[in-house]
Design an enzyme around this catalytic site. Structure first.
Site, mmCIF file in Angstrom:
data_model
loop_
_atom_site.group_PDB
_atom_site.id
_atom_site.type_symbol
_atom_site.label_atom_id
_atom_site.label_comp_id
_atom_site.label_asym_id
_atom_site.label_seq_id
_atom_site.Cartn_x
_atom_site.Cartn_y
_atom_site.Cartn_z
ATOM 1 N N CYS A 2 33.566 36.674 45.106
ATOM 2 C CA CYS A 2 32.374 35.567 44.918
ATOM 3 C C CYS A 2 31.235 36.659 44.308
ATOM 4 O O CYS A 2 31.052 37.789 44.766
ATOM 5 C CB CYS A 2 31.930 35.159 45.824
ATOM 6 S SG CYS A 2 33.205 33.610 46.551
ATOM 7 N N ARG A 27 34.237 39.713 40.176
ATOM 8 C CA ARG A 27 34.313 39.457 41.637
ATOM 9 C C ARG A 27 35.097 37.907 41.754
ATOM 10 O O ARG A 27 35.358 37.868 43.091
ATOM 11 C CB ARG A 27 32.870 39.589 42.301
ATOM 12 C CG ARG A 27 32.065 40.725 41.991
ATOM 13 C CD ARG A 27 30.755 40.662 42.559
ATOM 14 N NE ARG A 27 31.052 40.741 44.028
ATOM 15 C CZ ARG A 27 30.790 41.930 44.678
ATOM 16 N NH1 ARG A 27 30.544 42.732 44.036
ATOM 17 N NH2 ARG A 27 30.972 41.790 45.916
ATOM 18 N N TRP A 79 35.552 32.961 44.154
ATOM 19 C CA TRP A 79 36.992 33.206 44.482
ATOM 20 C C TRP A 79 37.144 32.230 45.809
ATOM 21 O O TRP A 79 36.531 32.563 46.839
ATOM 22 C CB TRP A 79 37.243 34.612 44.884
ATOM 23 C CG TRP A 79 38.356 34.917 45.022
ATOM 24 C CD1 TRP A 79 39.390 35.486 44.246
ATOM 25 C CD2 TRP A 79 39.377 34.953 46.340
ATOM 26 N NE1 TRP A 79 40.575 35.597 44.591
ATOM 27 C CE2 TRP A 79 40.576 35.303 46.119
ATOM 28 C CE3 TRP A 79 39.039 34.755 47.594
ATOM 29 C CZ2 TRP A 79 41.782 35.437 47.055
ATOM 30 C CZ3 TRP A 79 40.027 34.751 48.554
ATOM 31 C CH2 TRP A 79 41.294 35.151 48.177
ATOM 32 N N ASN A 105 28.639 33.750 49.588
ATOM 33 C CA ASN A 105 30.058 34.799 49.283
ATOM 34 C C ASN A 105 30.467 34.953 50.969
ATOM 35 O O ASN A 105 29.540 35.507 51.764
ATOM 36 C CB ASN A 105 29.675 35.832 48.777
ATOM 37 C CG ASN A 105 30.867 36.941 48.816
ATOM 38 O OD1 ASN A 105 32.120 36.589 49.162
ATOM 39 N ND2 ASN A 105 30.442 38.299 48.609
ATOM 40 N N GLY A 106 31.669 34.652 51.300
ATOM 41 C CA GLY A 106 32.291 34.857 52.501
ATOM 42 C C GLY A 106 32.946 33.731 53.168
ATOM 43 O O GLY A 106 33.269 32.907 52.747
ATOM 44 N N GLU A 488 51.955 52.865 42.979
ATOM 45 C CA GLU A 488 50.900 52.511 42.210
ATOM 46 C C GLU A 488 51.081 52.022 40.877
ATOM 47 O O GLU A 488 50.359 51.126 40.347
ATOM 48 C CB GLU A 488 49.845 53.597 42.262
ATOM 49 C CG GLU A 488 48.569 53.525 41.125
ATOM 50 C CD GLU A 488 47.680 52.349 41.653
ATOM 51 O OE1 GLU A 488 47.585 51.727 42.380
ATOM 52 O OE2 GLU A 488 46.603 52.007 41.155
ATOM 53 N N LYS A 492 50.239 48.149 39.640
ATOM 54 C CA LYS A 492 49.597 47.968 38.386
ATOM 55 C C LYS A 492 50.236 46.818 37.694
ATOM 56 O O LYS A 492 49.766 45.830 37.220
ATOM 57 C CB LYS A 492 49.345 49.158 37.575
ATOM 58 C CG LYS A 492 48.478 50.112 38.094
ATOM 59 C CD LYS A 492 46.809 49.621 37.687
ATOM 60 C CE LYS A 492 46.222 49.188 39.211
ATOM 61 N NZ LYS A 492 45.721 49.944 40.178
ATOM 62 N N GLU A 495 50.208 43.206 39.302
ATOM 63 C CA GLU A 495 48.840 42.479 39.518
ATOM 64 C C GLU A 495 48.482 42.031 37.949
ATOM 65 O O GLU A 495 47.547 41.149 37.927
ATOM 66 C CB GLU A 495 47.853 43.207 40.076
ATOM 67 C CG GLU A 495 47.463 44.533 39.351
ATOM 68 C CD GLU A 495 46.329 45.265 40.364
ATOM 69 O OE1 GLU A 495 45.725 44.798 41.118
ATOM 70 O OE2 GLU A 495 46.219 46.440 40.267
ATOM 71 N N HIS A 511 70.042 54.205 50.086
ATOM 72 C CA HIS A 511 69.939 53.372 51.438
ATOM 73 C C HIS A 511 69.580 52.011 51.230
ATOM 74 O O HIS A 511 69.337 51.208 51.931
ATOM 75 C CB HIS A 511 68.735 54.030 52.281
ATOM 76 C CG HIS A 511 69.157 55.304 52.726
ATOM 77 N ND1 HIS A 511 70.004 55.840 53.583
ATOM 78 C CD2 HIS A 511 68.678 56.590 52.029
ATOM 79 C CE1 HIS A 511 69.957 57.096 53.595
ATOM 80 N NE2 HIS A 511 69.105 57.652 52.807
ATOM 81 N N LYS A 613 37.777 41.346 42.533
ATOM 82 C CA LYS A 613 37.480 42.839 42.679
ATOM 83 C C LYS A 613 37.239 43.344 44.071
ATOM 84 O O LYS A 613 37.792 44.431 44.414
ATOM 85 C CB LYS A 613 36.366 43.200 41.915
ATOM 86 C CG LYS A 613 36.010 44.584 41.842
ATOM 87 C CD LYS A 613 37.214 45.487 40.871
ATOM 88 C CE LYS A 613 37.215 46.867 40.900
ATOM 89 N NZ LYS A 613 38.342 47.550 40.415
HETATM 90 C C1 F6R Z 1 44.457 47.127 42.695
HETATM 91 C C2 F6R Z 1 43.197 47.324 43.435
HETATM 92 C C3 F6R Z 1 43.260 47.009 45.041
HETATM 93 C C4 F6R Z 1 42.266 47.608 45.730
HETATM 94 C C5 F6R Z 1 41.943 47.183 47.256
HETATM 95 C C6 F6R Z 1 40.919 48.149 47.878
HETATM 96 O O1 F6R Z 1 44.307 47.447 41.481
HETATM 97 O O2 F6R Z 1 42.298 47.300 42.981
HETATM 98 O O3 F6R Z 1 44.389 47.026 45.552
HETATM 99 O O4 F6R Z 1 42.426 49.066 45.822
HETATM 100 O O5 F6R Z 1 41.566 45.923 47.303
HETATM 101 O O6 F6R Z 1 39.739 47.930 47.266
HETATM 102 P P1 F6R Z 1 38.473 48.951 47.538
HETATM 103 O O7 F6R Z 1 39.129 50.245 47.202
HETATM 104 O O8 F6R Z 1 37.373 48.512 46.957
HETATM 105 O O9 F6R Z 1 38.418 48.933 49.192
#
Ligand code: F6R
Length: 618
Positions: A2, A27, A79, A105-106, A488, A492, A495, A511, A613
């Site tokens: 949010c 966000r 969100w 937010n929350g 990673e 990527k 998502e 395995h 985010k």
């Molecule tokens: C993936 C991504 C998320 C963040 C995770 C932690 O691309 O961005 O997996 O890495 O939500 O976020 P932070 O680093 O802000 O604690």
């Protein structure tokens, strides 16, 4: 999670708020809304508009039915937590008489009992949200004669959970009041105008002077003033700071996506993360690590807590930190760590890795660690955010604002910060000689150039993405530091492209996972550098084994290593770097691939579905 904006000043609040929401949309983008204090009619009413979906839907609605002119307003981009992402549940929420409007937010954890209390007193709720109860409570307080600030203090004392609230009162047109507990909130200080935002992007266009608030504080902004109190009304002060990036950092700058821009910013981000952190002889100087050398020498265990991509940076860090310092290093998902009664002592160093500095799971993990007496060091990209503020020390990653929801330059700069931390510990504890440390520092100094070399080959990766744009599944294999890179790469793709993608340690193939291999399945394989031949040979065997079973092998291998050529359907060349540092260059083609594949599939790369985010709720 949010985005919230508040404004009071001499400009048209609608345009300031909408622009702020545009910069905070990363966000959350389930719905958007705005409330303005209608000063034209003098009725004490609020004018409000809100729409499900992205901000564009709200803007369209505002184009059809204009809101009155106003110089005071609040806005929200959501969100969803409580209630579906529809118009009713969109913020702002109004009190019973529509005198007060509020955004949130929350999560208000005790909302059910508060709602029951309000309903039994005759209040009618129009949404399924936890937020609406706070709006009703707030309005009930102002109706008794309290000003909005006092009303906010009283309401906050009744709420449980995590929240940032921002509100306006129709009968008090020049005041915006906000409050925070466990959720982000900053104040932007202008001239004859002031701002509220979830982060500084909300007002960076207008001012770079900001005020950081502490936990359980209420802030009141008017055109000419900012006043901070605790929830109990005691006056206090925030911490003022200057934002060291400007509007251009929050613009796409000709790129189609923020993510692509941020991938291409990585050479300079990596450089900035190194800046001023060692002298000409390669001796590290991490002045911001405010934990004494004596205490650092006593550390007998390191635990890195983080989520998602940050957790994968932690997995890379484990290899480097243990190798250089010989201190056992565990890496744990913050939400698992917090609830399993981990063994922590005064000599445990807990490293909280978070790009945003607001991830609720990681915040709760460090609070738990501090309760056990452990030292907490944050590695973070966001100045003044909650996690570094609550930690004993912080290494900022200096990547600049990361706006694309998928982390890229955040990850690379976290890696750099971890390497610096590992080397610094080795220096303080004497587990490496100065010249050995200087050699690694010299290699790190070459990283911006190496990352640029990989980026210069982006077209080749884009062609690869075009070729696989119909694929339904992709696997990623690595060994040693290549394993977190594989994880990673898969994250990527999940998502952004919404396809099945998994990362495996190559040694694990036989395995179980090898059963997934079928004709034509694309498999990215990260080959360790020639310097680690025992690892490299095993990786080459794994590639042969999957190829024999039909996999389409896309092999990431260092320049000059041709032994793999016969077994690679595609080759991606990486600059020659030491094994421990290889993730810095190896992850970049995987970022480019995911970004391009998702673009070709027609997805919104910067705002992937269901994500936000910064994850500010547990
Ligand atoms: C993936 C991504 C998320 C963040 C995770 C932690 O691309 O961005 O997996 O890495 O939500 O976020 P932070 O680093 O802000 O604690």
């Amino acid at each position: 999670m949010c985005g919230i904006v508040g404004y009071v000043g001499g400009k048209q609040a609608q345009s300031v708020v909408i622009e702020g929401l545009r910069r905070l949309e990363y966000r959350g983008y389930d719905s958007a809304g705005i409330a303005l204090v209608d000063s034209s009619t003098g009725t004490g009413q609020i004018a409000c508009a809100k729409r499900a979906g992205k901000l564009a839907n709200l803007e369209k609605a505002l184009g059809e039915v204009a809101l009155p002119e106003s110089s005071t307003g609040i806005g929200h981009t959501r969100w969803a937590t409580h209630g579906a992402p529809n118009d009713q549940n969109a913020h702002p929420h109004l009190g019973q008489q529509a005198r007060v409007a509020l955004v949130h937010n929350g999560i208000v954890e005790n909302f059910a009992s508060l709602r029951a209390e309000l309903e039994s007193a005759g209040h009618e709720m129009t949404s399924e949200t936890d937020t609406e109860v706070a709006a009703h409570l707030l309005e009930r307080e102002v109706q008794t004669g309290a000003d909005l600030t006092t009303a906010m203090q009283r309401v906050c004392q009744r709420l449980e959970g995590a929240f940032t609230l921002v509100a306006v009162d129709g009968q008090d047109p020049d005041r915006v009041v906000a409050a925070r507990r466990n959720s982000p909130l900053v104040v932007g200080i202008g001239e004859g105008e002031n701002f509220i935002g979830s982060d500084v992007a909300a007002f960076i266009e207008h001012t770079r002077e900001a005020l950081e608030l502490g936990q359980d504080q209420v802030v009141t902004i008017t055109r000419d003033g900012v006043a901070v109190t605790g929830f109990d009304g005691t006056p206090t002060e925030g911490t003022r700071y200057h934002v060291d990036w400007d509007l251009s950092a929050a613009e796409k700058d000709g790129y189609d996506w923020f993510m692509r821009k941020e991938i291409f910013e990585q050479p300079s981000a990596v450089q900035d993360a190194m800046l001023g952190r060692h002298d000409a002889s390669g001796r590290l100087q991490l002045d911001e690590v405010r934990i004494s050398d004596g205490e650092l020498r006593e550390i007998d265990k390191i635990v890195i807590v983080a989520c998602g991509t940050s957790n994968y940076a932690g997995l890379v860090a484990k290899y480097a930190i243990e190798h250089w310092t010989r201190i056992p290093c565990e890496v744990e998902l913050s939400h698992e760590f917090r609830y399993r009664d981990p063994i922590l002592t005064r000599n445990t160093l807990v490293v909280a890795m978070s790009q945003s500095g607001e991830t609720a799971d990681t915040l709760m993990a460090i609070r738990h660690a501090k309760e056990q007496g452990s030292r907490v060091l944050a590695i973070c990209n966001t100045n003044g955010s909650t996690i570094p503020r609550e930690s004993d020390a912080v290494i900022y990653t200096h990547a600049g604002p990361e706006i694309g929801v998928a982390s890229t330059k955040g990850f690379l700069t976290q890696l750099i910060a971890c390497y610096l931390l590992g080397l610094y510990l080795a220096q303080v504890r004497g587990t490496k000689f100065g010249d050995e440390i200087a050699l690694v520092v010299a290699e790190l100094e070459k990283m911006p150039e190496h990352v640029q070399t990989v980026l210069d080959d982006a077209e080749k990766i884009y062609a690869l993405a075009a070729k696989h744009s119909k694929t339904k599944s992709v696997l990623f294999l690595g060994r040693h530091t290549g394993f977190p890179v594989a994880l990673e790469g898969a994250l990527k793709l999940k998502e952004l492209a919404y396809i099945h993608a998994e990362g495996f340690a190559a040694g694990e193939l036989k395995h179980g996972p090898i059963a997934l291999i079928e004709e034509g399945l694309p498999v990215f394989c990260v080959v360790p550098p020639e310097g680690r031949d025992e690892l490299r040979q095993k990786m080459i065997s794994a590639i042969q084994e999957i190829r024999a079973r039909g996999a389409y092998t896309i092999v990431l291998v260092e320049e000059g290593d041709d032994s793999i050529v016969p077994y690679a359907d595609e080759l991606i060349r990486l600059p020659r770097v030491p094994t421990l540092l290889q993730p810095v260059v190896a992850v970049v083609p995987l970022q480019l691939f995911a970004c391009e594949l998702a673009t070709r599939m027609g997805h919104d790369v910067d705002q992937p579905r269901n994500l936000a985010k910064s994850v500010t709720v547990e």
